[in-house]
Enzyme design. Structure first.
Site, PDB file in Angstrom:
ATOM      1  N   LYS A  33       0.821  -1.218   0.000  1.00 47.49           N
ATOM      2  CA  LYS A  33       0.000   0.000   0.000  1.00 47.49           C
ATOM      3  C   LYS A  33       0.854   1.267   0.000  1.00 47.49           C
ATOM      4  O   LYS A  33       0.662   2.172  -0.828  1.00 47.49           O
ATOM      5  CB  LYS A  33      -0.916  -0.025   1.226  1.00 47.49           C
ATOM      6  CG  LYS A  33      -1.658   1.281   1.492  1.00 47.49           C
ATOM      7  CD  LYS A  33      -2.535   1.165   2.706  1.00 47.49           C
ATOM      8  CE  LYS A  33      -1.754   1.009   3.988  1.00 47.49           C
ATOM      9  NZ  LYS A  33      -1.010   2.240   4.350  1.00 47.49           N
ATOM     10  N   THR A  34       1.800   1.349   0.936  1.00 47.14           N
ATOM     11  CA  THR A  34       2.624   2.553   1.058  1.00 47.14           C
ATOM     12  C   THR A  34       3.493   2.746  -0.175  1.00 47.14           C
ATOM     13  O   THR A  34       3.677   3.868  -0.660  1.00 47.14           O
ATOM     14  CB  THR A  34       3.502   2.471   2.319  1.00 47.14           C
ATOM     15  OG1 THR A  34       2.665   2.252   3.463  1.00 47.14           O
ATOM     16  CG2 THR A  34       4.293   3.749   2.515  1.00 47.14           C
ATOM     17  N   ARG A 592      -0.482 -11.262  10.037  1.00 45.50           N
ATOM     18  CA  ARG A 592       0.814 -10.747  10.516  1.00 45.50           C
ATOM     19  C   ARG A 592       1.935 -11.751  10.228  1.00 45.50           C
ATOM     20  O   ARG A 592       3.112 -11.398  10.242  1.00 45.50           O
ATOM     21  CB  ARG A 592       0.796 -10.478  12.021  1.00 45.50           C
ATOM     22  CG  ARG A 592      -0.178  -9.430  12.558  1.00 45.50           C
ATOM     23  CD  ARG A 592      -0.139  -8.140  11.810  1.00 45.50           C
ATOM     24  NE  ARG A 592      -1.151  -8.141  10.746  1.00 45.50           N
ATOM     25  CZ  ARG A 592      -1.170  -7.309   9.720  1.00 45.50           C
ATOM     26  NH1 ARG A 592      -0.208  -6.415   9.579  1.00 45.50           N
ATOM     27  NH2 ARG A 592      -2.121  -7.375   8.811  1.00 45.50           N
TER      28      ARG A 592
END
Length: 695
Positions: A33-34, A592
């Site tokens: 995403k980033t 995670r």
């Protein structure tokens, strides 16, 4: 700038290259995403010649803002300095400093903090003659905040307080934190001219973590983008887990209704986890009805051994299993402690793992919180018990005196100490002497405190420790105080102190030498607990992470243990829990893990001082519906039922209680095994059913 596009996959590239018009990106966990967001900004400036000062990027933490600026500085150099990258609250302050006079405030308004709010409400309570015992300023502040964030309503009690509070702020030119958003929204609605100033300035708007926006934030964003509609939002509805802060998943799901011509892009290629792990996570989240359909996948296939399901009869067996596996992962499989996380839904679950980690000398860090024994509320409770056992301990007297008896200042406490030393008398006698010389209200409070502690000293010997605990927190008012704080701050301090009952239960059960008083048992038990913390705490950079799931959102670990997967714990039993959000929390936990995930539950568990039997969590059941996971569980079961090798010298084994080890000697009756965990050698009957040969 082609190099930026070259490192993007097809989905990411589609999101980056569509510059004009509204764009909605569903970015699944671990999908870059980033990377996509920063690449889009760099592409706009370097390839499309868009002026950097015409770009606004909204983040939701100062940390995220700084990280984005650093990444873009490395790509765009000086052009990055002209970008508008900001949290939405910082943006609103800048806008209000220029134009708030349009809605009747002076531009030199003062932003007040929570402490200021409490003082203002205190004055209002006096003016309105509100009974603080029936309704506190903290609860009032919480209800006002919830109302301003659109997640609560005003009732007949709070409404006049709210009106007086708002009038006070307006009169004194104050804004609270929520007002920064609300007043900006009000300004834009009232003054189209002001709104147009910013529409002409911000031609392109990008919003990160869109699933965490609330209604007011989204309204501000929509108004700013209402001209050109060059609005790019990125987030993941499946990771929307902050409704208690006012965030609403509806913003993501309604975006295409607000912008019908929006391009929708789904980032579904995960670069974090093995595909074997993602299949189970997908199987869980697909049970939610309110979501955008998507399916995470990875080019890293993984294996059936990546997912391990462990059922324990009792919670202690679950803890022992986790400890043994961690030792094996570090000593034999090449992992570092820092590669491993133990995640839980309820922070009270951490106590058992902390105690075991201390005992086994496994380094750990509590992420996003404090060690159980270092939490303020636990230190307070321990101080109460310490002081009851020895009512001359000044340290504990200083800690607890103002929990129960408010308003006892440092001078009064110093006077008690002075009298003890000058006249060589006990603390209780010093209090009596001070009161006899000056029966003031403060000294009366000292006497009341003394009488309460004397009562505790007698009562503790008449009942089990967990019953005494209930008596103590009720009579001191500490439980009621924490309940109020939990309601206001959405914390779990009540859960934490209730879990201390499990410590007391074990003290009662395990320290039972003849002739010991209850106070003797408490002294011994708490000493044992505190001594366990004395091992070397250096070099914590390589340590296992213990954390609630909310605190690790956005992080990743090679190996993840998700523990206590039981109904009533995960999902939580609380009435206000919305099950789809609980499932999203589970999804966050499962995603995670990069290379290995352990999912465990116990048939019975000691929690809050009582033993409970919970059913297996529905989320674990859902995870097990994934085809590969079913096959993995079946293979593990078959492997356990059949010996996989001969019991011989050098053979690797796994013992149900002692963990992994190696056979060093064997005869007709016994086998000697050196165990990994503590390098101890144990002599065990060779036909013992809990020894499993691994090779």
């Amino acid at each position: 700038m082609a190099s930026i596009l070259d490192v993007l996959n097809a989905e990411q590239r589609k999101a980056v290259e569509q510059i004009d018009g509204p764009v909605m990106v569903f970015a699944g966990a671990g999908t870059g995403k980033t990377k996509t967001l920063t690449a889009r900004i760099a592409y706009m400036v370097a390839e499309k010649d868009i002026k950097p000062y015409n770009i606004l990027a909204i983040t939701f933490t100062k940390k995220a803002t700084n990280e984005m600026k650093e990444r873009l500085q490395a790509i765009l150099d000086d052009d990055a300095k002209q970008l508008n990258i900001s949290t939405i609250h910082s943006l609103c302050v800048k806008i209000l400093r220029r134009y708030i006079d349009e809605i009747g405030y002076a531009r030199n308004f003062e932003i007040i903090d929570d402490e200021d709010v409490q003082k203002i409400l205190g004055d209002i309570f006096k003016t309105l003659d509100v009974d603080k015992k029936a309704f506190s300023t903290k609860i009032a502040a919480k209800m006002i905040g919830d109302y301003k964030n659109g997640i609560g309503q005003l009732n007949s009690i709070i409404n006049p307080i709210y009106e007086a509070y708002e009038a006070y702020l307006k009169k004194n030119n104050f804004l609270d934190f929520d007002d920064l958003l609300i007043k900006t929204e009000e300004l834009f609605k009232k003054s189209n001219d002001v709104l147009e100033v910013y529409r002409r300035y911000f031609h392109y708007i990008l919003v990160d973590e869109f699933q965490d926006t609330n209604a007011v934030q989204y309204n501000i964003i929509k108004m700013l983008a209402g001209g050109l509609e060059n609005l790019f939002v990125v987030g993941d509805d499946d990771q929307s887990i902050y409704s208690f802060r006012g965030a609403t998943i509806d913003n993501m799901l309604n975006f295409t209704k607000d912008f019908p011509n929006a391009l929708v892009v789904k980032l579904q290629t995960n670069y974090r986890s093995h595909n074997s792990i993602l299949k189970g996570a997908n199987a869980v989240i697909r049970n939610n009805q309110i979501r955008e359909p998507k399916q995470l996948h990875s080019d890293i296939p993984g294996s059936l051994n990546d997912v391990i399901i462990q059922e324990a009869y009792y919670h202690e067996a679950e803890v022992r299993y986790v400890i043994n596996e961690i030792v094996h992962l570090v000593k034999h499989d090449g992992y570092n402690y820092s590669d491993i996380a133990v995640l839980y839904r309820n922070s009270a679950i951490s106590r058992n793992f902390e105690m075991a980690f201390l005992e086994e000398r496994i380094p750990y860090n509590i992420f996003g919180g404090f060690s159980y024994l270092k939490r303020k509320e636990i230190k307070d409770i321990i101080s109460y018990f310490r002081f009851i056992c020895d009512p001359n301990r000044i340290t504990h007297f200083k800690r607890i005196i103002n929990i129960t008896s408010k308003g006892i200042g440092d001078k009064t406490i110093a006077k008690v100490v002075e009298y003890m030393e000058t006249f060589d008398i006990s603390l209780f006698d010093a209090i009596d002497k001070i009161y006899s010389e000056n029966p003031s209200s403060k000294n009366t409070a000292l006497v009341e405190f003394k009488d309460m502690i004397k009562d505790f000293i007698e009562v503790i010997e008449t009942m089990p420790l967990i019953e005494f605990f209930d008596y103590l927190v009720e009579k001191t008012g500490y439980l009621a105080e924490l309940e109020e704080e939990d309601f206001i701050n959405n914390t779990t301090r009540v859960d934490n102190i209730k879990e201390f009952k499990s410590v007391l239960y074990n003290i009662d059960e395990n320290i039972n030498d003849v002739g010991l008083t209850q106070k003797d048992k408490v002294r011994i038990g708490i000493d044992d607990i505190m001594l366990d913390q004395s091992f070397d705490e250096d070099a914590r950079s390589d340590a296992v992470t213990l954390s609630t799931i909310h605190s690790v959102k956005g992080l990743e670990f090679e190996v993840v243990f998700v523990v206590a997967l039981e109904e009533g714990i995960f999902p939580s039993v609380r009435d206000d829990v919305e099950i789809e959000e609980e499932r999203r929390v589970a999804y966050v936990a499962f995603t995670r893990a990069k290379s290995k995930i352990y999912l465990s539950f116990a048939q019975s568990r000691l929690i809050y001082g009582r033993v409970v039997k919970n059913r297996i969590s529905r989320f674990l059941t859902e995870y097990l519906t994934a085809e590969d996971v079913q096959e993995s569980v079946q293979q593990a079961k078959e492997k356990e039922e059949t010996s996989s090798g001969e019991l011989r010298v050098g053979a690797k084994v796994n013992h149900k209680y002692f963990g992994y080890g190696k056979v060093v000697a064997i005869d007709d009756m016994f086998v000697q095994i050196i165990f990994d965990k503590d390098q101890s050698i144990k002599k065990i009957k060779r036909d013992y059913p809990h020894i499993k040969v691994l090779e």
